[in-house]
Design a protein around this motif. Structure first.
Motif, PDB file in Angstrom:
ATOM      1  N   ALA A  10       0.838  -1.203   0.000  1.00  0.00           N
ATOM      2  CA  ALA A  10       0.000   0.000   0.000  1.00  0.00           C
ATOM      3  C   ALA A  10       0.872   1.252   0.000  1.00  0.00           C
ATOM      4  N   ALA A  11       1.971   1.204   0.709  1.00  0.00           N
ATOM      5  CA  ALA A  11       2.889   2.345   0.738  1.00  0.00           C
ATOM      6  C   ALA A  11       3.449   2.611  -0.652  1.00  0.00           C
ATOM      7  N   VAL A  12       3.816   1.550  -1.361  1.00  0.00           N
ATOM      8  CA  VAL A  12       4.363   1.699  -2.716  1.00  0.00           C
ATOM      9  C   VAL A  12       3.339   2.373  -3.615  1.00  0.00           C
ATOM     10  N   GLU A  13       2.110   1.919  -3.545  1.00  0.00           N
ATOM     11  CA  GLU A  13       1.054   2.515  -4.375  1.00  0.00           C
ATOM     12  C   GLU A  13       0.856   3.989  -4.030  1.00  0.00           C
ATOM     13  N   GLN A  14       0.753   4.286  -2.747  1.00  0.00           N
ATOM     14  CA  GLN A  14       0.546   5.664  -2.303  1.00  0.00           C
ATOM     15  C   GLN A  14       1.727   6.554  -2.716  1.00  0.00           C
ATOM     16  N   LEU A  15       2.933   6.056  -2.558  1.00  0.00           N
ATOM     17  CA  LEU A  15       4.119   6.851  -2.884  1.00  0.00           C
ATOM     18  C   LEU A  15       4.269   7.054  -4.387  1.00  0.00           C
ATOM     19  N   HIS A  16       3.928   6.045  -5.184  1.00  0.00           N
ATOM     20  CA  HIS A  16       3.937   6.221  -6.645  1.00  0.00           C
ATOM     21  C   HIS A  16       2.979   7.352  -7.032  1.00  0.00           C
ATOM     22  N   ASN A  17       1.782   7.337  -6.437  1.00  0.00           N
ATOM     23  CA  ASN A  17       0.802   8.392  -6.727  1.00  0.00           C
ATOM     24  C   ASN A  17       1.325   9.755  -6.302  1.00  0.00           C
ATOM     25  N   SER A  18       1.923   9.822  -5.140  1.00  0.00           N
ATOM     26  CA  SER A  18       2.468  11.074  -4.631  1.00  0.00           C
ATOM     27  C   SER A  18       3.582  11.602  -5.531  1.00  0.00           C
ATOM     28  N   LEU A  19       4.431  10.710  -6.012  1.00  0.00           N
ATOM     29  CA  LEU A  19       5.553  11.131  -6.852  1.00  0.00           C
ATOM     30  C   LEU A  19       5.098  11.595  -8.238  1.00  0.00           C
ATOM     31  N   GLN A  20       3.899  11.203  -8.651  1.00  0.00           N
ATOM     32  CA  GLN A  20       3.358  11.723  -9.915  1.00  0.00           C
ATOM     33  C   GLN A  20       3.098  13.218  -9.812  1.00  0.00           C
ATOM     34  N   HIS A  21       2.820  13.689  -8.595  1.00  0.00           N
ATOM     35  CA  HIS A  21       2.566  15.111  -8.371  1.00  0.00           C
ATOM     36  C   HIS A  21       3.840  15.881  -8.061  1.00  0.00           C
ATOM     37  N   ASP A  22       4.815  15.216  -7.467  1.00  0.00           N
ATOM     38  CA  ASP A  22       6.069  15.877  -7.098  1.00  0.00           C
ATOM     39  C   ASP A  22       7.213  14.885  -7.302  1.00  0.00           C
ATOM     40  N   SER A  23       7.685  14.796  -8.539  1.00  0.00           N
ATOM     41  CA  SER A  23       8.682  13.788  -8.894  1.00  0.00           C
ATOM     42  C   SER A  23      10.060  14.074  -8.302  1.00  0.00           C
ATOM     43  N   ARG A  24      10.245  15.273  -7.743  1.00  0.00           N
ATOM     44  CA  ARG A  24      11.546  15.615  -7.166  1.00  0.00           C
ATOM     45  C   ARG A  24      11.562  15.508  -5.637  1.00  0.00           C
ATOM     46  N   SER A  25      10.578  14.861  -5.081  1.00  0.00           N
ATOM     47  CA  SER A  25      10.504  14.698  -3.626  1.00  0.00           C
ATOM     48  C   SER A  25      11.565  13.701  -3.154  1.00  0.00           C
ATOM     49  N   VAL A  26      12.561  14.209  -2.456  1.00  0.00           N
ATOM     50  CA  VAL A  26      13.622  13.345  -1.936  1.00  0.00           C
ATOM     51  C   VAL A  26      13.028  12.292  -1.009  1.00  0.00           C
ATOM     52  N   PHE A  27      12.163  12.726  -0.093  1.00  0.00           N
ATOM     53  CA  PHE A  27      11.593  11.789   0.868  1.00  0.00           C
ATOM     54  C   PHE A  27      10.620  10.818   0.205  1.00  0.00           C
ATOM     55  N   GLY A  28       9.914  11.259  -0.810  1.00  0.00           N
ATOM     56  CA  GLY A  28       9.024  10.364  -1.541  1.00  0.00           C
ATOM     57  C   GLY A  28       9.817   9.213  -2.162  1.00  0.00           C
ATOM     58  N   HIS A  29      10.907   9.556  -2.836  1.00  0.00           N
ATOM     59  CA  HIS A  29      11.748   8.515  -3.450  1.00  0.00           C
ATOM     60  C   HIS A  29      12.414   7.648  -2.381  1.00  0.00           C
ATOM     61  N   TYR A  30      12.835   8.288  -1.286  1.00  0.00           N
ATOM     62  CA  TYR A  30      13.496   7.530  -0.219  1.00  0.00           C
ATOM     63  C   TYR A  30      12.544   6.501   0.393  1.00  0.00           C
ATOM     64  N   TYR A  31      11.347   6.946   0.773  1.00  0.00           N
ATOM     65  CA  TYR A  31      10.403   6.020   1.396  1.00  0.00           C
ATOM     66  C   TYR A  31       9.912   4.964   0.418  1.00  0.00           C
ATOM     67  N   LEU A  32       9.772   5.335  -0.849  1.00  0.00           N
ATOM     68  CA  LEU A  32       9.396   4.343  -1.856  1.00  0.00           C
ATOM     69  C   LEU A  32      10.511   3.303  -1.981  1.00  0.00           C
ATOM     70  N   GLY A  33      11.741   3.759  -2.049  1.00  0.00           N
ATOM     71  CA  GLY A  33      12.869   2.836  -2.121  1.00  0.00           C
ATOM     72  C   GLY A  33      12.945   1.933  -0.900  1.00  0.00           C
ATOM     73  N   THR A  34      12.682   2.490   0.265  1.00  0.00           N
ATOM     74  CA  THR A  34      12.719   1.711   1.503  1.00  0.00           C
ATOM     75  C   THR A  34      11.626   0.643   1.501  1.00  0.00           C
ATOM     76  N   ALA A  35      10.430   1.007   1.051  1.00  0.00           N
ATOM     77  CA  ALA A  35       9.328   0.031   0.979  1.00  0.00           C
ATOM     78  C   ALA A  35       9.650  -1.060  -0.037  1.00  0.00           C
ATOM     79  N   LEU A  36      10.185  -0.666  -1.188  1.00  0.00           N
ATOM     80  CA  LEU A  36      10.552  -1.653  -2.205  1.00  0.00           C
ATOM     81  C   LEU A  36      11.656  -2.578  -1.693  1.00  0.00           C
ATOM     82  N   MET A  37      12.594  -2.011  -0.956  1.00  0.00           N
ATOM     83  CA  MET A  37      13.680  -2.802  -0.379  1.00  0.00           C
ATOM     84  C   MET A  37      13.118  -3.835   0.596  1.00  0.00           C
ATOM     85  N   ALA A  38      12.160  -3.415   1.416  1.00  0.00           N
ATOM     86  CA  ALA A  38      11.535  -4.322   2.377  1.00  0.00           C
ATOM     87  C   ALA A  38      10.789  -5.455   1.677  1.00  0.00           C
ATOM     88  N   MET A  39      10.341  -5.190   0.459  1.00  0.00           N
ATOM     89  CA  MET A  39       9.631  -6.202  -0.327  1.00  0.00           C
ATOM     90  C   MET A  39      10.600  -7.074  -1.135  1.00  0.00           C
TER      91      MET A  39
END
Length: 193
Positions: A10-39
């Protein structure tokens, strides 16, 4: 918020959606990467951490995750490179030194591991994480007495002893002391530790 609850999909889905609005979000990419890493989606996670660094080339946490991913893939050279970046940009971040020590241990470079652990100990003296790595290093050097002492010291400082007990049992088994390994684990399992 899904990531904090452990729902990585769910985090991956939410973060992908969030990054569509702000693709330069450092924390968006970081948390998405962290969730993907956990998976276990290491390559996708790596891409997200690199996207963090495109926006902020000094973002130490992205370098730390890249170092951890490199260790996961048994790439000691990559882990060392990324750990150096962490230590350069955040010289008081303990995890950078721990990952540097892990990379050195992975490549059997005991001198480099010792140096990283000495630097780590200046940041957080006596930390259980440092003691465990020192025990692993002592075990590699076949200094089992010192390794046992480090594991015992770390055990006294943590709430969840299971990972440390596994290392301590390994030290006993390397010395042919299977009975002592079983006894140590049993004492903790029975609440005596």
């Amino acid at each position: 918020s899904y990531h904090l609850k452990g729902d990585n999909a769910a985090a991956v889905e939410q973060l992908h959606n969030s990054l569509q609005h702000d693709s330069r979000s450092v924390f968006g990419h970081y948390y998405l990467g962290t969730a993907l890493m956990a998976m276990g989606k290491n390559n996708e996670a790596k891409t997200e951490f690199f996207d963090c660094l495109k926006t902020d080339p000094t973002f130490s946490y992205a370098f730390l995750r890249l170092a951890e991913l490199s260790l996961r893939m048994k790439d000691a050279e990559g882990a060392t490179q990324y750990a150096r970046e962490v230590m350069q940009f955040s010289p008081t971040m303990l995890d950078g030194y721990l990952v540097a020590a892990d990379a050195a241990i992975l490549s059997n470079d005991t001198a480099r591991a010792e140096k990283a652990l000495l630097l780590a100990d200046q940041i957080s003296p006596g930390s259980p994480a440092i003691r465990v790595r020192q025990a692993i290093l002592d075990g590699l050097k076949k200094d089992y007495v010192k390794a046992e002492k480090e594991y015992q010291g770390a055990l006294a400082q943590v709430k969840d002893p299971a990972p440390i007990l596994a290392g301590l049992a390994q030290i006993y088994m390397q010395q042919g002391q299977m009975g002592k390994a079983i006894q140590e684990i049993s004492s903790y399992a029975n609440g005596a530790g």
